[in-house]
Design a protein around this motif. Structure first.
Motif, PDB file in Angstrom:
ATOM      1  N   ALA A 306      86.437  -5.016  66.508  1.00  0.00           N
ATOM      2  CA  ALA A 306      85.049  -5.462  66.607  1.00  0.00           C
ATOM      3  C   ALA A 306      84.160  -4.683  65.634  1.00  0.00           C
ATOM      4  O   ALA A 306      83.288  -5.252  64.971  1.00  0.00           O
ATOM      5  CB  ALA A 306      84.548  -5.308  68.040  1.00  0.00           C
ATOM      6  N   LEU A 307      84.379  -3.363  65.557  1.00  0.00           N
ATOM      7  CA  LEU A 307      83.617  -2.565  64.595  1.00  0.00           C
ATOM      8  C   LEU A 307      83.917  -3.002  63.163  1.00  0.00           C
ATOM      9  O   LEU A 307      83.020  -3.046  62.309  1.00  0.00           O
ATOM     10  CB  LEU A 307      83.941  -1.085  64.784  1.00  0.00           C
ATOM     11  N   ALA A 308      85.194  -3.316  62.888  1.00  0.00           N
ATOM     12  CA  ALA A 308      85.563  -3.770  61.548  1.00  0.00           C
ATOM     13  C   ALA A 308      84.845  -5.066  61.205  1.00  0.00           C
ATOM     14  O   ALA A 308      84.385  -5.263  60.069  1.00  0.00           O
ATOM     15  CB  ALA A 308      87.076  -3.958  61.455  1.00  0.00           C
ATOM     16  N   ALA A 309      84.715  -5.965  62.172  1.00  0.00           N
ATOM     17  CA  ALA A 309      84.003  -7.214  61.929  1.00  0.00           C
ATOM     18  C   ALA A 309      82.532  -6.962  61.619  1.00  0.00           C
ATOM     19  O   ALA A 309      81.947  -7.591  60.715  1.00  0.00           O
ATOM     20  CB  ALA A 309      84.134  -8.127  63.153  1.00  0.00           C
ATOM     21  N   VAL A 310      81.913  -6.022  62.326  1.00  0.00           N
ATOM     22  CA  VAL A 310      80.510  -5.672  62.069  1.00  0.00           C
ATOM     23  C   VAL A 310      80.352  -5.140  60.642  1.00  0.00           C
ATOM     24  O   VAL A 310      79.413  -5.510  59.912  1.00  0.00           O
ATOM     25  CB  VAL A 310      80.015  -4.640  63.102  1.00  0.00           C
ATOM     26  N   ILE A 311      81.267  -4.259  60.223  1.00  0.00           N
ATOM     27  CA  ILE A 311      81.174  -3.661  58.895  1.00  0.00           C
ATOM     28  C   ILE A 311      81.350  -4.716  57.807  1.00  0.00           C
ATOM     29  O   ILE A 311      80.587  -4.774  56.829  1.00  0.00           O
ATOM     30  CB  ILE A 311      82.226  -2.543  58.744  1.00  0.00           C
ATOM     31  N   ILE A 312      82.361  -5.546  57.947  1.00  0.00           N
ATOM     32  CA  ILE A 312      82.640  -6.569  56.922  1.00  0.00           C
ATOM     33  C   ILE A 312      81.452  -7.509  56.764  1.00  0.00           C
ATOM     34  O   ILE A 312      81.035  -7.828  55.641  1.00  0.00           O
ATOM     35  CB  ILE A 312      83.927  -7.338  57.269  1.00  0.00           C
ATOM     36  N   MET A 313      80.877  -7.952  57.872  1.00  0.00           N
ATOM     37  CA  MET A 313      79.735  -8.865  57.784  1.00  0.00           C
ATOM     38  C   MET A 313      78.493  -8.160  57.260  1.00  0.00           C
ATOM     39  O   MET A 313      77.623  -8.801  56.645  1.00  0.00           O
ATOM     40  CB  MET A 313      79.450  -9.473  59.163  1.00  0.00           C
ATOM     41  N   ALA A 314      78.391  -6.849  57.459  1.00  0.00           N
ATOM     42  CA  ALA A 314      77.220  -6.112  56.970  1.00  0.00           C
ATOM     43  C   ALA A 314      77.263  -5.883  55.462  1.00  0.00           C
ATOM     44  O   ALA A 314      76.224  -5.900  54.794  1.00  0.00           O
ATOM     45  CB  ALA A 314      77.109  -4.769  57.697  1.00  0.00           C
ATOM     46  N   VAL A 315      78.467  -5.657  54.921  1.00  0.00           N
ATOM     47  CA  VAL A 315      78.557  -5.334  53.487  1.00  0.00           C
ATOM     48  C   VAL A 315      78.786  -6.574  52.623  1.00  0.00           C
ATOM     49  O   VAL A 315      78.625  -6.502  51.408  1.00  0.00           O
ATOM     50  CB  VAL A 315      79.694  -4.322  53.223  1.00  0.00           C
ATOM     51  N   ALA A 316      79.137  -7.703  53.217  1.00  0.00           N
ATOM     52  CA  ALA A 316      79.415  -8.897  52.417  1.00  0.00           C
ATOM     53  C   ALA A 316      78.250  -9.303  51.528  1.00  0.00           C
ATOM     54  O   ALA A 316      78.449  -9.645  50.348  1.00  0.00           O
ATOM     55  CB  ALA A 316      79.828 -10.049  53.335  1.00  0.00           C
ATOM     56  N   PRO A 317      76.979  -9.257  51.989  1.00  0.00           N
ATOM     57  CA  PRO A 317      75.872  -9.663  51.107  1.00  0.00           C
ATOM     58  C   PRO A 317      75.654  -8.725  49.921  1.00  0.00           C
ATOM     59  O   PRO A 317      74.958  -9.100  48.967  1.00  0.00           O
ATOM     60  CB  PRO A 317      74.647  -9.646  52.038  1.00  0.00           C
ATOM     61  N   LEU A 318      76.210  -7.514  49.967  1.00  0.00           N
ATOM     62  CA  LEU A 318      76.007  -6.576  48.862  1.00  0.00           C
ATOM     63  C   LEU A 318      76.781  -6.977  47.615  1.00  0.00           C
ATOM     64  O   LEU A 318      76.448  -6.536  46.508  1.00  0.00           O
ATOM     65  CB  LEU A 318      76.421  -5.162  49.286  1.00  0.00           C
ATOM     66  N   CYS A 319      77.813  -7.766  47.751  1.00  0.00           N
ATOM     67  CA  CYS A 319      78.608  -8.215  46.603  1.00  0.00           C
ATOM     68  C   CYS A 319      77.932  -9.448  45.999  1.00  0.00           C
ATOM     69  O   CYS A 319      77.813 -10.486  46.657  1.00  0.00           O
ATOM     70  CB  CYS A 319      80.041  -8.538  47.036  1.00  0.00           C
ATOM     71  N   ASP A 320      77.493  -9.339  44.764  1.00  0.00           N
ATOM     72  CA  ASP A 320      76.695 -10.389  44.139  1.00  0.00           C
ATOM     73  C   ASP A 320      77.374 -10.868  42.856  1.00  0.00           C
ATOM     74  O   ASP A 320      77.084 -10.349  41.767  1.00  0.00           O
ATOM     75  CB  ASP A 320      75.294  -9.863  43.846  1.00  0.00           C
ATOM     76  N   PRO A 321      78.293 -11.825  42.933  1.00  0.00           N
ATOM     77  CA  PRO A 321      78.970 -12.296  41.714  1.00  0.00           C
ATOM     78  C   PRO A 321      78.048 -13.043  40.758  1.00  0.00           C
ATOM     79  O   PRO A 321      78.349 -13.189  39.573  1.00  0.00           O
ATOM     80  CB  PRO A 321      80.070 -13.217  42.258  1.00  0.00           C
ATOM     81  N   ARG A 322      76.894 -13.524  41.237  1.00  0.00           N
ATOM     82  CA  ARG A 322      75.992 -14.276  40.371  1.00  0.00           C
ATOM     83  C   ARG A 322      75.387 -13.418  39.266  1.00  0.00           C
ATOM     84  O   ARG A 322      74.896 -13.941  38.271  1.00  0.00           O
ATOM     85  CB  ARG A 322      74.872 -14.890  41.209  1.00  0.00           C
ATOM     86  N   ILE A 323      75.416 -12.092  39.449  1.00  0.00           N
ATOM     87  CA  ILE A 323      74.820 -11.221  38.440  1.00  0.00           C
ATOM     88  C   ILE A 323      75.542 -11.332  37.102  1.00  0.00           C
ATOM     89  O   ILE A 323      74.942 -11.157  36.041  1.00  0.00           O
ATOM     90  CB  ILE A 323      74.825  -9.739  38.938  1.00  0.00           C
ATOM     91  N   VAL A 324      76.844 -11.658  37.126  1.00  0.00           N
ATOM     92  CA  VAL A 324      77.600 -11.798  35.875  1.00  0.00           C
ATOM     93  C   VAL A 324      77.049 -12.959  35.061  1.00  0.00           C
ATOM     94  O   VAL A 324      76.793 -12.829  33.848  1.00  0.00           O
ATOM     95  CB  VAL A 324      79.098 -12.000  36.178  1.00  0.00           C
ATOM     96  N   ARG A 325      76.836 -14.089  35.695  1.00  0.00           N
ATOM     97  CA  ARG A 325      76.296 -15.248  34.986  1.00  0.00           C
ATOM     98  C   ARG A 325      74.870 -14.972  34.500  1.00  0.00           C
ATOM     99  O   ARG A 325      74.491 -15.378  33.395  1.00  0.00           O
ATOM    100  CB  ARG A 325      76.318 -16.468  35.901  1.00  0.00           C
ATOM    101  N   THR A 326      74.093 -14.270  35.320  1.00  0.00           N
ATOM    102  CA  THR A 326      72.718 -13.963  34.926  1.00  0.00           C
ATOM    103  C   THR A 326      72.687 -13.073  33.692  1.00  0.00           C
ATOM    104  O   THR A 326      71.929 -13.330  32.741  1.00  0.00           O
ATOM    105  CB  THR A 326      71.976 -13.284  36.084  1.00  0.00           C
TER     106      THR A 326
END
Length: 543
Positions: A306-326
């Motif tokens: 359960a803690l692992a699920a909280v961590i994964i969902m919390a850090v997922a928005p920090l990864c921004d692949p769109r910055i490469v295209r920008t």
């Protein structure tokens, strides 16, 4: 006595204690909004703090030990109404790299980092963090999010004894994926789906009030402080933020806290909940203390999946692949520090940050050492540096002028347009002195145009020989006999006169005497036309 009174003035006290600015105007409406926001952030920070302690390699209660001190300190010293201080995923990852799963080392690290941040705040060194560019930050946060998220896959699948290094973790998980515990994996996936559903519901809710800031951003380059600021209502002071975070870490070390900073996710929750002042943190802090007093005995029974699920969902928005295209669309060179930071952070996070910052610094220094120059070809060469002139650029400037004016079959005069040059150091002065001597030895003239007062003062103080300077190109052209054959216009004899000494400091401006075409000026050089229609200038890099 004056400096002491200045430091103790009401304005200075309000600047160091921002609470004095909003507390006298506090209202019941603000209290209502702050209560709602404080409860929302408190209910968010409790499970996150427990989970981030796992990332830091510490017992779960240390996450809550780290979650309340920042609420009280930032209430008094904070400059942003939205920021919440506490444990974060990226800071927990850094802590795990240095504390070796020992709580005592984590507490000592909080104290030492707080002392350094306090010193930087008092010395007003917040500007140093401006040298960490956005591509470095994006590469670092994206790599950290992947590292943290994948590091929790072992807990999500119920695997044990996974190594800490990222690539070894990947190998270990792929090799032992057959040992997955179905119960742990099922619980983790259910928790992730529930968190995703709650996130989607929150995203579709309208903001509580119209003054909610537009988003989470890094303010003044503060890498560890996520701050939001309304476009019109308030500003964030980087040095004051350093003081607030530093004091939080120093005081937090006395209650067994590990290093904390501003949280991206919880700051966004705070803003979207309609917080009006930093007083919302008071509610959050009280809620965390209540959980410490009532729920500590239950911590050993919290499932790691359960803690692992909280961590994964919390850090997922920090990864921004769109910055490469920008960056590919805006400036492709910025992809270099982004990629260097991103790749090296998988080896060690701190090495990735240092390498990315170094690459960004080298790109910045290259633009200083090899500035673009606008060159106008014609009877007279006109060179205009597009930016400031600093000592690494002297050789590039010299090469650009000498190769075009003196190494031609017939040497010609040149004008150095210094309109964009706002400062000059001793190395620049030496380089310009050498240029003047080269032009004199070839019997032609180098004139300066558009010198700003600080640069002119430096050049006059150096007492350069044969220095000629003019406010504009037109006035520089007045010091010559212009022929119609050269400029495609009727011949207009333009006498050259010295300015009265009172009109220009140093009395050196326009010292070439009135002469016929081809005669010598007072320095023995051939008089050249310094004006007339110029060929369209072209930009080139000083490489």
């Amino acid at each position: 006595m004056a400096p002491m009174s200045c430091c103790c003035s009401p304005a200075a006290v309000r600047r160091r204690l921002p609470v004095l600015a909003w507390l006298p105007r506090y209202s019941l409406q603000w209290l209502k909004m702050d209560l709602i926001a404080g409860l929302s952030v408190g209910l968010t920070v409790i499970p996150q703090a427990l989970a981030y302690a796992e990332v830091a390699g510490l017992p779960p209660q240390y996450g809550l030990y780290s979650a309340f001190m920042g609420c009280f300190v930032y209430l008094i010293l904070g400059t942003s109404r939205d920021v919440t201080l506490g444990p974060t995923a990226i800071m927990s990852l850094l802590v795990s790299s240095y504390t070796f799963h020992e709580p005592a080392y984590a507490v000592l690290l909080a104290f030492l980092s707080g002392c350094i941040q306090l010193a930087m705040g008092f010395l007003c060194l917040g500007f140093l963090l401006d040298f960490i560019s956005c591509p470095v930050i994006k590469g670092f946060t994206s790599a950290a999010a992947i590292t943290i998220g994948f590091g929790q896959v072992k807990n999500l699948l119920g695997l044990r004894d996974a190594p800490r290094q990222f690539f070894l973790q990947v190998y270990h998980i792929l090799r032992n994926v057959g040992d997955t515990r179905v119960g742990d994996a099922g619980l983790g996936l259910v928790c992730m789906l529930l968190l995703l559903l709650l996130k989607l519901m929150r995203d579709h809710m309208a903001p509580t009030h119209s003054e909610t800031p537009l988003g989470v951003r890094l303010s003044h380059g503060l890498v560890w402080t996520a701050t939001t600021a309304s476009q019109n209502n308030y500003r964030v002071d980087a040095n004051q933020e350093l003081l607030a975070i530093g004091l939080t870490n120093v005081l937090g070390s006395f209650v067994s806290s590990y290093p904390v900073t501003g949280s991206f996710g919880r700051t966004a929750v705070n803003a979207q909940s309609g917080v009006c002042t930093p007083a919302g943190g008071l509610v959050t802090g009280v809620l965390v203390l209540l959980s410490l007093g009532c729920l500590t005995s239950l911590f050993p029974y919290i499932p790691k999946a359960a803690l692992a699920a909280v961590i994964i969902m919390a850090v997922a928005p920090l990864c921004d692949p769109r910055i490469v295209r920008t960056l590919w669309r805006v400036k492709r060179l910025d992809l270099l520090p982004l990629c260097v930071t991103f790749l090296l952070c998988f080896w060690e996070v701190q090495y990735g940050i240092l390498a990315g910052t170094l690459v960004s610094g080298l790109i910045l220094l290259h633009s200083v050492a090899r500035p673009q120059m606008k060159v106008s070809e014609g009877p007279v060469l006109v060179v205009q540096p597009a930016s400031g002139l600093h000592f690494p650029a002297v050789e590039a400037l010299r090469e650009a002028i000498v190769s075009r004016a003196l190494e031609a079959p017939r040497p010609r005069c040149a004008v150095l347009d210094c309109t964009h040059v706002c400062s000059a150091d001793y190395t620049v002065v030496l380089g310009l002195a050498g240029l003047l001597e080269d032009f004199r030895s070839h019997g032609v003239t180098l004139a300066f145009v558009g010198l700003q007062v600080p640069v002119l003062r430096v050049l006059l103080s150096a007492d350069l020989s044969h220095l000629q300077h003019f406010p504009t190109l037109e006035e520089a052209g007045g010091c010559s006999r212009v022929t119609g054959d050269e400029l495609g216009q009727p011949s207009v004899p333009t006498p050259c006169r010295r300015r009265p000494a009172g009109q220009n400091p140093g009395g050196r401006e326009g010292q070439t005497l009135e002469s016929e075409s081809g005669e010598l000026g007072d320095d023995g050089g051939t008089v050249c036309a310094l004006s007339g229609p110029l060929v369209a200038g072209s930009w080139f890099s000083g490489l």
